[in-house]
Design a protein around this motif. Sequence first.
Motif, short mmCIF file in Angstrom:
data_model
loop_
_atom_site.label_atom_id
_atom_site.label_comp_id
_atom_site.label_asym_id
_atom_site.label_seq_id
_atom_site.Cartn_x
_atom_site.Cartn_y
_atom_site.Cartn_z
N ALA A 36 40.60 -0.44 -28.46
CA ALA A 36 41.54 -1.56 -28.37
C ALA A 36 41.53 -2.34 -29.68
CB ALA A 36 41.16 -2.47 -27.21
N HIS A 37 40.34 -2.48 -30.23
CA HIS A 37 40.18 -3.19 -31.50
C HIS A 37 40.98 -2.48 -32.60
CE1 HIS A 37 38.27 -5.45 -34.64
NE2 HIS A 37 37.86 -4.35 -35.22
N LEU A 38 40.85 -1.15 -32.66
CA LEU A 38 41.58 -0.39 -33.67
C LEU A 38 43.09 -0.53 -33.47
CD1 LEU A 38 39.50 2.90 -34.05
CD2 LEU A 38 39.86 1.11 -35.74
N LEU A 39 43.49 -0.58 -32.19
CA LEU A 39 44.91 -0.70 -31.88
C LEU A 39 45.45 -2.03 -32.40
CD1 LEU A 39 46.97 1.06 -30.37
CD2 LEU A 39 46.70 -0.47 -28.42
N VAL A 40 44.66 -3.10 -32.20
CA VAL A 40 45.07 -4.41 -32.71
C VAL A 40 45.18 -4.37 -34.23
CG1 VAL A 40 44.35 -6.81 -32.98
CG2 VAL A 40 44.13 -5.69 -30.76
N LEU A 41 44.19 -3.73 -34.86
CA LEU A 41 44.20 -3.63 -36.32
C LEU A 41 45.41 -2.86 -36.82
CD1 LEU A 41 40.56 -2.98 -37.53
CD2 LEU A 41 41.90 -5.07 -37.54
N ALA A 42 45.89 -1.91 -36.02
CA ALA A 42 47.03 -1.09 -36.45
C ALA A 42 48.35 -1.80 -36.16
CB ALA A 42 46.98 0.27 -35.77
N LEU A 43 48.42 -2.47 -34.99
CA LEU A 43 49.69 -3.06 -34.60
C LEU A 43 49.90 -4.44 -35.22
CD1 LEU A 43 50.15 -1.99 -30.89
CD2 LEU A 43 51.19 -1.07 -32.97
#
Lengths: 366, 311
Positions: free
Chosen positions: A29-36
């Motif tokens: 989820a953390h990576l997703l936030v960093l990407a989005l």
Amino acid sequence: MSDTTEIAAPEIGSDALLAPRGGAWRERAHLLVLALGPVIGAVLLSGLVLLALGVNPVAYYGYVVERGLLNPYGLQATLTRMGPLLLIAAGLIVAFRAGIWNLGGDGQFLLSAVIVAALGPLLAPYLPVWLVLVIGLVVGAMVGAAWSVLPALLKAYQGVNEIITTLMMTFLGVSLANVLVKLFFRDPATTVPQTRTLIVADRLPRLFDTTISSGLIIGLVAIIVVHLVMTRTAFGLKLRIVGANPRAAIHAGLSVPALTVATFAISAALAGLAGAVEIMGVQGNVRADWNPAYSLTVVPLVFLARFNGFASIAFVFLFSVLSIGGESAARRTGVPNFFTLVVVAILLVMLGITEYLDQRRRAAGK
Amino acid sequence: MTALFTDAFLTSLVLGALTAGLPLMLAGLGEQISEKAGVLNIGIEGMMLFGAYLGFLVAYDTGSIWLGFLGGGIGGMLVAAPMALFCIRLGLSQIVIGIALTLGAEGLTALLHHFQFAQSYPRLPAVETLAIPGLSHIPVLGPALFDRPPIVYLAMLAVAVTAYVFRYTQAGLALQAAGDKPAALDAAGVDVGRVRTLAVLTTGFLAGVGGAFMSQVGAGIFVPFMTNGAGFIGIVLAMQARGRPLFVLAGALLFGACLSATTALQVAGVSIPTDVIQMLPFAAVLAVLVLFGRRASLPLALGTHYVRGAR
């Protein structure tokens, strides 16, 4: 001397590629936030740019989404556009994971496109369609790889910074492509300087009953194979070691120059393949002064995806929507296509800022 | 062949080399200052382009060539400021931000130009030249070198000043330390970030003026993407010159001669497609890299972010 030119190994994502696979959902989820996060930031900021130019950003983006995603023909064009972009992204992933900045993708792409465009109509009357297509793909990949030989050798054996050499090769390649189209491969039947056209029946087959080119499949296969090779094989591990720490790679007994040349060859061959797919799947010919300059715009997408193949597919899709929708919007709203460049630039800066904030947050959490 | 080497041909070749080489020189000089301070400035292409755009716009609106150059310099600094903020203060990748700034400047100038002028390309009046008494009467070289717009002489002066600053001043020493051993500079009580920031802003100014020279003097018009790699050639010049400004000048004139060969050959009545000629400078750059690439020298801390106390 070569130590001083190792400065430029891509840093973003290096933590991700050395980290163990899997991990908690929290981390994902953390990576997703960093990407989005950067994507959302870029849409908002570029909306402000539109406002400053006197264009309604909601209307503009609405039109982009409608023409690039919701409209069936637009969606098919978007998916077709993804084919060459995925191949370019695959090539960049190989290079970046090996710590090499191949910024010459546009030259490799364009030269391959011109050679394939010249070769296709020449062979088509004599050979079966499938053979022409296979020859075209192979030749395209070889032309792309050939255009990276000089930067590869200079980097591997002379320690010359590849950022500069690959950029120079792109400028050289774009001009050379124009020379080839205008002087050697020109179709005598047309007044506009362009190569002869590969008829639709001789192009890459379309998928089912749609207008989607099978180049999409080639691109998807390429990027997934690249992802698996880079993450699951010994060869991929070797390249990643060279990328993470060239000095350690030498101590580990790896032949860094040979691996450098191999990285360049694979990366540029994929860019060349993209050129072949674009010509044999979409364009059919090359007009003089045509240069879509895909490669530099794919660079930020690959960074956003942290050199992960599957995430790259998602970002390439997003960019394709923006690109196809933007082309339609250019005709309708009068915002030229250059706007896409601005969005990509803002996206890169946003990516950097997100990365910075994340590092500070982690440092604070320690 | 003898007819080729007329006075008119030679004059136009030298003049062309100067006109095409001057922006390269300013870019190379600027890049050299950045690199000396430890910042690899890939965004220089964007700085030139924005300088070319803003310089043209200011000159077009005010009618003053000098305000145009000032505008060009400020335009370059506008692109350099984010570079300083993101790369020096926040420590983001200099390559990624450099690419972003170049792409952004390309897109933004093309977009702004489109909205302001639509498809028209208004032309500036020819720039007045300043003939240096005596020197301008030398055959062939005189009209090409000593009857030029005053900015040309100023640019030459900038080379000399930079060489002097590098070699004989504390500021030059601070620049070099910021690039080679930032920790030592920090220990000596000088703010590394400030030195690097000033270096990058200076680069932006020089590159911007170089871009403005392209649009105001070289072409007389602004065309989107008009710098066409000049900034990147500037990077090569800076690398090959190994920290010596005079070498940047020499290299810029060499590449400028390649760029200007088209016009000179046209004067002589030879016609070659422009695409062939456009390949010349880049082919020359690559030839130089093949021959002398090993000898390119870069500061030790180039491209690295300085964090006080970090190992």
